[in-house]
Design an enzyme around this catalytic site. Structure first.
Site, mmCIF file in Angstrom:
data_model
loop_
_atom_site.group_PDB
_atom_site.id
_atom_site.type_symbol
_atom_site.label_atom_id
_atom_site.label_comp_id
_atom_site.label_asym_id
_atom_site.label_seq_id
_atom_site.Cartn_x
_atom_site.Cartn_y
_atom_site.Cartn_z
ATOM 1 N N LYS A 178 28.416 -0.264 10.410
ATOM 2 C CA LYS A 178 29.598 0.185 9.613
ATOM 3 C C LYS A 178 29.017 1.120 8.263
ATOM 4 O O LYS A 178 29.774 1.995 7.885
ATOM 5 C CB LYS A 178 30.210 -0.957 8.883
ATOM 6 C CG LYS A 178 31.324 -1.573 9.976
ATOM 7 C CD LYS A 178 32.739 -0.549 10.123
ATOM 8 C CE LYS A 178 33.549 -1.292 11.055
ATOM 9 N NZ LYS A 178 34.735 -0.266 11.159
ATOM 10 N N THR A 232 33.956 -1.604 5.373
ATOM 11 C CA THR A 232 33.928 -3.037 5.238
ATOM 12 C C THR A 232 33.072 -3.613 4.136
ATOM 13 O O THR A 232 32.122 -3.022 3.774
ATOM 14 C CB THR A 232 33.486 -3.709 6.451
ATOM 15 O OG1 THR A 232 33.327 -5.243 6.562
ATOM 16 C CG2 THR A 232 32.001 -3.238 7.075
ATOM 17 N N GLU A 237 31.363 -6.030 4.417
ATOM 18 C CA GLU A 237 29.953 -6.453 4.880
ATOM 19 C C GLU A 237 28.787 -5.559 4.796
ATOM 20 O O GLU A 237 27.729 -6.128 4.636
ATOM 21 C CB GLU A 237 30.298 -6.755 6.337
ATOM 22 C CG GLU A 237 31.071 -7.924 6.797
ATOM 23 C CD GLU A 237 30.295 -9.236 6.735
ATOM 24 O OE1 GLU A 237 29.227 -9.283 6.730
ATOM 25 O OE2 GLU A 237 30.891 -10.311 6.538
ATOM 26 N N ASP A 249 37.771 6.897 24.661
ATOM 27 C CA ASP A 249 36.776 5.864 24.251
ATOM 28 C C ASP A 249 36.134 6.321 23.043
ATOM 29 O O ASP A 249 35.696 7.599 23.197
ATOM 30 C CB ASP A 249 35.733 5.636 25.480
ATOM 31 C CG ASP A 249 34.945 4.281 25.166
ATOM 32 O OD1 ASP A 249 34.079 4.333 24.444
ATOM 33 O OD2 ASP A 249 35.203 3.290 25.984
#
Length: 343
Positions: free
Chosen positions: A151, A123, A125, A56
């Site tokens: 990000k 990204t 974005e 994880d």
């Protein structure tokens, strides 16, 4: 034979990257989170060729273990909470996975195998409220969502580890890239799935948000090749991967419907805008204010000149072919669904 570890391997990009690396003779390892039901997602068709490790992104101990088990020469970090809309609903979870999670995997690499090469999925974005058009590697960032902010942390911590610890760590600033494997929560797949259902008579109308948002759309298969190229360079660096073309959501809708022989005509504007079938006059597209973002990103347009010049990368799949592939795939899936219903 190299060993590669891919986080987010069951997603769109992870599956195309796994296929590419297997073709190149890599031993491919993929991270999976433990669930009550095992879901191989987009790599179900090649699951027997992949070594899966349970881990994880929020648990550094499990990531250190994954590094030891895989003995990875290359790590591709594609794991993320990647849906922008969800990032407003789950900002803390988004930060834990998309920001702190990057630090966790970098620390795992630093502690176990600092010679390993690392790719971070950044990204477009991060540009958000764009400060220049088109956007390139030196364009200032201005993220407009919890996703973009998280990000951006991942992007900068990757650069920081590269400069602080001399790790081969790079970020690919990838603009929107879609495919037949895109999840239905994303606007492009929502459109092509709806087009197929409307064509087959299973759906009456498609509801969308801001029709004037402009995006630079490419195909995932081209973009994962760029990821691999980045880790084959002599020096680690960051690259914008894009098509240098931009289209509105409205244009995507028009192109998708055109692929099934339906021409859309638009009436009204803003919240009142609708798209009608030119032949029947039926309303097939409606604007729904519930799908607007709290803070809009109006235009994203990337300049991939650096990647083209330094790595020899170039996109192979055009916008028109991208939409055609997605529509054809969804037409086939819906047709199979109808057959299953009628059995």
């Amino acid at each position: 034979m190299k060993n590669a570890l891919i986080t987010g391997i069951t997603g769109q990009d992870g599956s195309y990257l796994a296929e590419l690396l297997l073709e190149k003779g890599y031993n491919v390892y993929g991270l999976m989170r433990r669930k009550s039901v095992v879901d191989y997602g987009n790599v179900d068709h090649i699951k027997d060729k992949i070594h899966f490790i349970y881990a994880d992104m929020t648990d550094i101990v499990s990531l250190i273990n994954a590094m030891k088990v895989s003995q990875a020469d290359e790590v591709y970090n594609l794991a993320a909470q990647s849906f922008v809309a969800t990032s407003w609903e789950q900002p803390l979870a988004t930060a834990e996975i998309d920001a702190v999670g990057v630090t966790n995997i970098l620390e795992a690499i630093r502690l176990t195998n600092p010679s390993c090469r690392f790719y971070q999925a950044s990204t477009s974005e991060m540009f958000g409220l764009v400060q220049a058009i088109p956007q390139c590697e030196t364009t200032p960032f201005y993220p407009r969502s919890p996703y973009g902010v998280a990000k951006l942390y991942g992007h900068w911590i990757t650069k920081n580890y590269r400069e602080s610890y001399n790790l081969y760590a790079c970020s690919g600033i990838l603009f929107n890239h879609e495919s037949e494997r895109r999840g239905k929560e994303f606007v492009t797949r929502k459109i092509t799935d709806a087009v197929a259902r409307i064509k087959h008579g299973l759906q009456d109308c498609l509801e969308l948000g801001n029709m004037d948002s402009k995006r630079d759309w490419g195909h995932s298969k081209d973009y994962v090749y760029a990821m691999w190229l980045m880790l084959q360079q002599e020096q680690a660096d960051d690259y914008v991967i894009a098509t240098n073309e931009t289209r509105t959501v409205r244009e995507f809708v028009e192109t998708a419907f055109h692929k099934v022989g339906i021409e859309i005509e638009w009436f009204g504007q803003g919240m009142d805008e609708v798209g009608k079938d030119k032949k029947s006059g039926n309303i097939l597209v409606k604007v729904n204010k519930d799908f607007f973002r709290p803070a809009e990103v109006d235009i994203l347009l990337g300049n991939p000149q650096k990647a083209e010049k330094e790595m020899g990368w170039e996109r192979q799949i055009s916008f028109d072919e991208l939409v055609e592939r997605m529509v054809e795939n969804d037409m086939s899936l819906v047709a199979k669904e109808i057959v299953a219903i009628n059995l």
